[in-house]
Design a protein around this motif. Structure first.
Motif, PDB file in Angstrom:
ATOM      1  N   LEU A 159     -18.755 -25.756   1.852  1.00  0.00           N
ATOM      2  CA  LEU A 159     -19.607 -24.593   2.108  1.00  0.00           C
ATOM      3  C   LEU A 159     -20.506 -24.287   0.917  1.00  0.00           C
ATOM      4  CD1 LEU A 159     -17.224 -22.087   3.941  1.00  0.00           C
ATOM      5  CD2 LEU A 159     -19.385 -23.009   4.820  1.00  0.00           C
ATOM      6  N   ALA A 160     -19.944 -24.312  -0.279  1.00  0.00           N
ATOM      7  CA  ALA A 160     -20.746 -24.000  -1.470  1.00  0.00           C
ATOM      8  C   ALA A 160     -21.880 -25.002  -1.635  1.00  0.00           C
ATOM      9  CB  ALA A 160     -19.853 -23.988  -2.708  1.00  0.00           C
ATOM     10  N   GLU A 161     -21.600 -26.270  -1.404  1.00  0.00           N
ATOM     11  CA  GLU A 161     -22.645 -27.278  -1.550  1.00  0.00           C
ATOM     12  C   GLU A 161     -23.690 -27.151  -0.449  1.00  0.00           C
ATOM     13  OE1 GLU A 161     -24.757 -30.673  -3.023  1.00  0.00           O
ATOM     14  OE2 GLU A 161     -23.515 -29.066  -3.862  1.00  0.00           O
ATOM     15  N   GLY A 162     -23.257 -26.916   0.772  1.00  0.00           N
ATOM     16  CA  GLY A 162     -24.216 -26.741   1.857  1.00  0.00           C
ATOM     17  C   GLY A 162     -25.123 -25.542   1.643  1.00  0.00           C
ATOM     18  N   LEU A 163     -24.541 -24.440   1.191  1.00  0.00           N
ATOM     19  CA  LEU A 163     -25.349 -23.247   0.913  1.00  0.00           C
ATOM     20  C   LEU A 163     -26.262 -23.470  -0.289  1.00  0.00           C
ATOM     21  CD1 LEU A 163     -22.626 -20.508   1.549  1.00  0.00           C
ATOM     22  CD2 LEU A 163     -24.596 -21.049   3.003  1.00  0.00           C
ATOM     23  N   ARG A 164     -25.813 -24.250  -1.275  1.00  0.00           N
ATOM     24  CA  ARG A 164     -26.679 -24.571  -2.415  1.00  0.00           C
ATOM     25  C   ARG A 164     -27.908 -25.346  -1.956  1.00  0.00           C
ATOM     26  NH1 ARG A 164     -28.321 -28.464  -5.492  1.00  0.00           N
ATOM     27  NH2 ARG A 164     -27.146 -30.039  -4.334  1.00  0.00           N
ATOM     28  N   LEU A 165     -27.698 -26.322  -1.067  1.00  0.00           N
ATOM     29  CA  LEU A 165     -28.816 -27.102  -0.546  1.00  0.00           C
ATOM     30  C   LEU A 165     -29.806 -26.202   0.185  1.00  0.00           C
ATOM     31  CD1 LEU A 165     -26.841 -30.167   0.884  1.00  0.00           C
ATOM     32  CD2 LEU A 165     -28.394 -30.202  -1.080  1.00  0.00           C
ATOM     33  N   ARG A 166     -29.260 -25.299   0.982  1.00  0.00           N
ATOM     34  CA  ARG A 166     -30.126 -24.421   1.777  1.00  0.00           C
ATOM     35  C   ARG A 166     -30.914 -23.470   0.872  1.00  0.00           C
ATOM     36  NH1 ARG A 166     -30.378 -24.108   7.148  1.00  0.00           N
ATOM     37  NH2 ARG A 166     -31.364 -22.231   7.998  1.00  0.00           N
ATOM     38  N   HIS A 167     -30.254 -22.942  -0.140  1.00  0.00           N
ATOM     39  CA  HIS A 167     -30.918 -22.034  -1.077  1.00  0.00           C
ATOM     40  C   HIS A 167     -32.020 -22.772  -1.838  1.00  0.00           C
ATOM     41  CE1 HIS A 167     -31.716 -19.028  -4.012  1.00  0.00           C
ATOM     42  NE2 HIS A 167     -30.993 -19.571  -4.980  1.00  0.00           N
ATOM     43  N   ALA A 168     -31.735 -23.982  -2.315  1.00  0.00           N
ATOM     44  CA  ALA A 168     -32.723 -24.747  -3.079  1.00  0.00           C
ATOM     45  C   ALA A 168     -33.943 -25.089  -2.250  1.00  0.00           C
ATOM     46  CB  ALA A 168     -32.077 -26.032  -3.612  1.00  0.00           C
ATOM     47  N   ALA A 169     -33.746 -25.246  -0.933  1.00  0.00           N
ATOM     48  CA  ALA A 169     -34.848 -25.588  -0.046  1.00  0.00           C
ATOM     49  C   ALA A 169     -35.632 -24.365   0.412  1.00  0.00           C
ATOM     50  CB  ALA A 169     -34.321 -26.350   1.173  1.00  0.00           C
ATOM     51  N   GLY A 170     -35.174 -23.183   0.052  1.00  0.00           N
ATOM     52  CA  GLY A 170     -35.878 -21.957   0.442  1.00  0.00           C
ATOM     53  C   GLY A 170     -35.753 -21.626   1.917  1.00  0.00           C
ATOM     54  N   LEU A 171     -34.652 -22.065   2.556  1.00  0.00           N
ATOM     55  CA  LEU A 171     -34.462 -21.816   3.984  1.00  0.00           C
ATOM     56  C   LEU A 171     -33.818 -20.450   4.223  1.00  0.00           C
ATOM     57  CD1 LEU A 171     -33.239 -25.380   4.978  1.00  0.00           C
ATOM     58  CD2 LEU A 171     -35.417 -24.322   5.644  1.00  0.00           C
ATOM     59  N   ALA A 172     -33.911 -20.003   5.466  1.00  0.00           N
ATOM     60  CA  ALA A 172     -33.399 -18.679   5.827  1.00  0.00           C
ATOM     61  C   ALA A 172     -31.877 -18.618   5.703  1.00  0.00           C
ATOM     62  CB  ALA A 172     -33.824 -18.349   7.260  1.00  0.00           C
ATOM     63  N   PRO A 173     -31.352 -17.435   5.424  1.00  0.00           N
ATOM     64  CA  PRO A 173     -29.893 -17.263   5.364  1.00  0.00           C
ATOM     65  C   PRO A 173     -29.243 -17.559   6.715  1.00  0.00           C
ATOM     66  CG  PRO A 173     -31.021 -15.375   4.413  1.00  0.00           C
ATOM     67  CD  PRO A 173     -32.070 -16.191   5.114  1.00  0.00           C
ATOM     68  N   ILE A 174     -27.964 -17.886   6.693  1.00  0.00           N
ATOM     69  CA  ILE A 174     -27.189 -18.148   7.899  1.00  0.00           C
ATOM     70  C   ILE A 174     -25.928 -17.282   7.876  1.00  0.00           C
ATOM     71  CG2 ILE A 174     -28.030 -20.509   8.224  1.00  0.00           C
ATOM     72  CD1 ILE A 174     -25.497 -21.507   6.840  1.00  0.00           C
ATOM     73  N   THR A 175     -25.218 -17.279   8.989  1.00  0.00           N
ATOM     74  CA  THR A 175     -23.930 -16.592   9.084  1.00  0.00           C
ATOM     75  C   THR A 175     -22.811 -17.618   8.964  1.00  0.00           C
ATOM     76  OG1 THR A 175     -24.853 -14.871  10.527  1.00  0.00           O
ATOM     77  CG2 THR A 175     -22.459 -15.157  10.559  1.00  0.00           C
ATOM     78  N   VAL A 176     -21.761 -17.283   8.224  1.00  0.00           N
ATOM     79  CA  VAL A 176     -20.575 -18.141   8.104  1.00  0.00           C
ATOM     80  C   VAL A 176     -19.412 -17.408   8.757  1.00  0.00           C
ATOM     81  CG1 VAL A 176     -19.024 -19.365   6.545  1.00  0.00           C
ATOM     82  CG2 VAL A 176     -21.456 -19.145   5.966  1.00  0.00           C
ATOM     83  N   LEU A 177     -18.891 -17.969   9.844  1.00  0.00           N
ATOM     84  CA  LEU A 177     -17.903 -17.283  10.679  1.00  0.00           C
ATOM     85  C   LEU A 177     -16.600 -18.077  10.727  1.00  0.00           C
ATOM     86  CD1 LEU A 177     -17.298 -14.956  12.700  1.00  0.00           C
ATOM     87  CD2 LEU A 177     -18.235 -16.439  14.500  1.00  0.00           C
ATOM     88  N   THR A 178     -15.573 -17.574  10.054  1.00  0.00           N
ATOM     89  CA  THR A 178     -14.271 -18.220  10.123  1.00  0.00           C
ATOM     90  C   THR A 178     -13.530 -17.786  11.382  1.00  0.00           C
ATOM     91  OG1 THR A 178     -12.060 -18.301   9.131  1.00  0.00           O
ATOM     92  CG2 THR A 178     -13.412 -16.418   8.571  1.00  0.00           C
ATOM     93  N   CYS A 179     -12.812 -18.730  11.973  1.00  0.00           N
ATOM     94  CA  CYS A 179     -12.078 -18.466  13.220  1.00  0.00           C
ATOM     95  C   CYS A 179     -10.600 -18.818  13.067  1.00  0.00           C
ATOM     96  CB  CYS A 179     -12.700 -19.259  14.369  1.00  0.00           C
ATOM     97  SG  CYS A 179     -14.445 -18.924  14.664  1.00  0.00           S
ATOM     98  N   ASP A 180     -10.074 -18.693  11.856  1.00  0.00           N
ATOM     99  CA  ASP A 180      -8.679 -19.025  11.601  1.00  0.00           C
ATOM    100  C   ASP A 180      -7.804 -17.779  11.535  1.00  0.00           C
ATOM    101  OD1 ASP A 180      -8.295 -21.962  11.262  1.00  0.00           O
ATOM    102  OD2 ASP A 180      -9.905 -21.715   9.807  1.00  0.00           O
ATOM    103  N   ASN A 181      -6.483 -18.008  11.691  1.00  0.00           N
ATOM    104  CA  ASN A 181      -5.521 -16.912  11.753  1.00  0.00           C
ATOM    105  C   ASN A 181      -5.176 -16.390  10.360  1.00  0.00           C
ATOM    106  OD1 ASN A 181      -5.197 -16.800  14.567  1.00  0.00           O
ATOM    107  ND2 ASN A 181      -3.780 -18.524  14.529  1.00  0.00           N
ATOM    108  N   LEU A 182      -6.125 -15.716   9.757  1.00  0.00           N
ATOM    109  CA  LEU A 182      -5.926 -15.055   8.466  1.00  0.00           C
ATOM    110  C   LEU A 182      -6.348 -13.597   8.601  1.00  0.00           C
ATOM    111  CD1 LEU A 182      -7.515 -17.599   5.948  1.00  0.00           C
ATOM    112  CD2 LEU A 182      -5.116 -16.939   6.006  1.00  0.00           C
ATOM    113  N   PRO A 183      -5.532 -12.657   8.157  1.00  0.00           N
ATOM    114  CA  PRO A 183      -5.990 -11.269   8.152  1.00  0.00           C
ATOM    115  C   PRO A 183      -7.245 -11.134   7.285  1.00  0.00           C
ATOM    116  CG  PRO A 183      -3.620 -11.412   7.721  1.00  0.00           C
ATOM    117  CD  PRO A 183      -4.157 -12.799   7.636  1.00  0.00           C
ATOM    118  N   SER A 184      -8.195 -10.359   7.753  1.00  0.00           N
ATOM    119  CA  SER A 184      -9.456 -10.163   7.018  1.00  0.00           C
ATOM    120  C   SER A 184     -10.060 -11.506   6.643  1.00  0.00           C
ATOM    121  CB  SER A 184      -9.220  -9.313   5.760  1.00  0.00           C
ATOM    122  OG  SER A 184      -8.633  -8.078   6.084  1.00  0.00           O
ATOM    123  N   ASN A 185     -10.093 -12.420   7.607  1.00  0.00           N
ATOM    124  CA  ASN A 185     -10.456 -13.807   7.296  1.00  0.00           C
ATOM    125  C   ASN A 185     -11.854 -13.953   6.717  1.00  0.00           C
ATOM    126  OD1 ASN A 185     -11.739 -13.271   9.750  1.00  0.00           O
ATOM    127  ND2 ASN A 185     -10.582 -14.786  10.915  1.00  0.00           N
TER     128      ASN A 185
END
Length: 478
Positions: A159-185
């Motif tokens: 995730l950190a590397e993918g977001l770094r690539l997106r930031h460096a390219a000047g692309l629009a922000p995205i949403t990161v949605l976890t779907c795992d069984n963790l409280p306050s995931n």
């Protein structure tokens, strides 16, 4: 099965995608495209694609190329068997691509203007969190990713590397949605990504903190593992031969925090619930469904049962689970708006009894060291503080201890991030409740010191451990 063969599929036997797959764009990157994702989130996106072609999915596997090799020859198509009184079959066409981190394909998707959403199902252990729920920088995968980010070993590094690539390219922000069984995931994932990114690039960490949204979510649908009998039954029912069909129960729920980034898909159109109170839904599900599931799994295995529905045919065991859910779990929950906890409990018990689902207890028993704190021990802690009973919950935890002990005696492997250590503990046990319980309570990754040191908790655990031993030997009945 492939695109060409769908033209000959019998619509009376199997539903096929209700859209032109050639027009689908990849708007979702999903990390961990295992059985649950393909049975749950991919089904929602598949139905959404019938009216909106922007939500194709690129699935990225971190640890294995097995899925890619299985469904690539099928043009990334697969069958979903929905197990109800009458089994229904649907071909899911939402997957546009499946790759691994060894490919560069995931980098290209992060750099695509079409991408608006990253989703995850990597199980609790995939987040590399320590016992305090913060990023464990000593975890081998995290340590490796800090040294070399060219081929991430962890979901956090990816995730950190993918977001770094997106930031460096000047692309629009995205949403990161976890779907795992963790409280306050969502919040836990956000903090882990921020901690990792701060260690490599503080400017990147600031950008993520300011513009990337990590909503919380709750997902629910019982999804047994696929076996050869299911492959054969799917082929016989649909007339389509394939490598990896998926199965789940008819019930499905997806609750998403109503705090998303720009361009988020309208999943409410296909049944997802958007709310500002995910926590209450999440806690009810984690404790009533998952807590009961884990207790049923470990206790059911101790009594010789193999599947959830088979265990629920044991009237005494089913009654014990119902009593625990009612007196020890639901009594401490706050019901979210629109959810009747008593009706939800009864619906769960009906779902557990579904004879169409052969959900193996051994599958539910995986990763107990990560699951028990969330599913059972948090409830025990709250109940002890509030003076509520914990007998059923303690029995579930003791049944896990005995599961480890039996595995050690039998030389059976267990699936758990602490497997080696747990097997050593199990081998050292002597079947005396006081000394055996004490050995397990020393595992700080499972038992918080504040709980493990409580005399009331230790006493109930010793009682429950002796109880499970008596149930194993047949000296006592539930």
């Amino acid at each position: 099965m492939n695109t060409a063969s769908l033209a000959n599929a019998d619509p009376q036997r199997v539903a096929v995608p209700a859209y032109d797959r050639s027009t689908v764009r990849t708007g979702v990157l999903h990390i961990g495209p295992g059985a649950f994702h393909r049975a749950h989130q991919a089904d929602y996106f598949d139905r959404l694609l019938a009216s909106d072609p922007r939500w194709g999915i690129h699935g990225v596997s971190i640890k294995s190329a097995a899925l890619r090799e299985a469904i690539r020859p099928q043009d990334n198509l697969y069958t979903l068997a929905i197990l109800d009184e009458q089994v229904r079959y649907r071909v899911i066409g939402a997957m546009t691509q499946v790759s691994t981190v060894q490919d560069d394909a995931w980098r290209n998707t992060f750099l695509s203007p079409d991408l608006h959403l990253v989703t995850l199902t990597v199980t609790e252990k995939g987040y590399c969190l320590g016992s305090d729920d913060t990023l464990d920088f000593t975890h081998p995968d995290i340590a490796a990713d800090l040294l070399d980010r060219t081929c991430p070993s962890s979901v956090i590094g990816l995730l950190a590397e993918g977001l770094r690539l997106r930031h460096a390219a000047g692309l629009a922000p995205i949403t990161v949605l976890t779907c795992d069984n963790l409280p306050s995931n969502g919040r836990k994932l956000r903090e882990a990504v921020l901690a990792f990114s701060a260690a490599i690039d503080r400017e990147l960490s600031g950008w993520i903190s300011n513009v990337i949204v990590f909503p919380c979510s709750m997902v629910d649908s019982i999804t047994p593992a696929t076996d050869d009998s299911r492959r054969q039954s799917v082929a016989a029912a649909t007339g389509l031969e394939e490598n990896w069909p998926i199965q789940r129960e008819a019930f499905s729920s997806w609750v998403i925090e109503d705090r998303t980034g720009p361009g988020f898909p309208d999943l409410s159109r296909v049944g997802a619930i958007m709310t500002n109170d995910v926590e209450a839904h999440e806690k009810a599900k984690l404790r009533l469904l998952n807590g009961a599931h884990s207790t049923l799994a470990y206790l059911g295995l101790a009594l010789g049962h193999q599947t959830v529905s088979g265990a629920m045919q044991d009237a005494a065991l089913a009654g014990m689970i119902d009593t625990m859910m009612h007196r020890e779990i639901a009594s401490g929950l706050r019901a979210p708006q629109g959810l009747d906890l008593n009706a939800y409990r009864q619906a769960l018990l009906k779902r557990f009894r579904n004879p169409a689902i052969a959900h193996r207890l051994s599958q539910i028993a995986w990763d107990g060291s990560k699951k028990l704190p969330i599913r059972l021990l948090d409830t025990i802690t709250e109940n002890l503080d509030a003076g509520r009973p914990v007998d059923g919950l303690a029995t579930g935890v003791a049944a896990w201890m005995r599961f480890v002990r039996r595995s050690a005696l039998n030389g059976s492997a267990i699936t758990d991030p602490l497997a080696d250590r747990l097997i050593r503990i199990g081998a050292a046990c002597n079947d005396r409740p006081e000394s055996d319980v004490a050995r397990f309570l020393e595992v700080g990754e499972v038992f918080a010191p504040s709980l493990a040191s409580q005399p009331a908790f230790v006493t109930r655990m010793e009682w429950a451990y002796a109880r499970v031993m008596a149930l194993e030997s047949g000296e006592e009945q539930l």
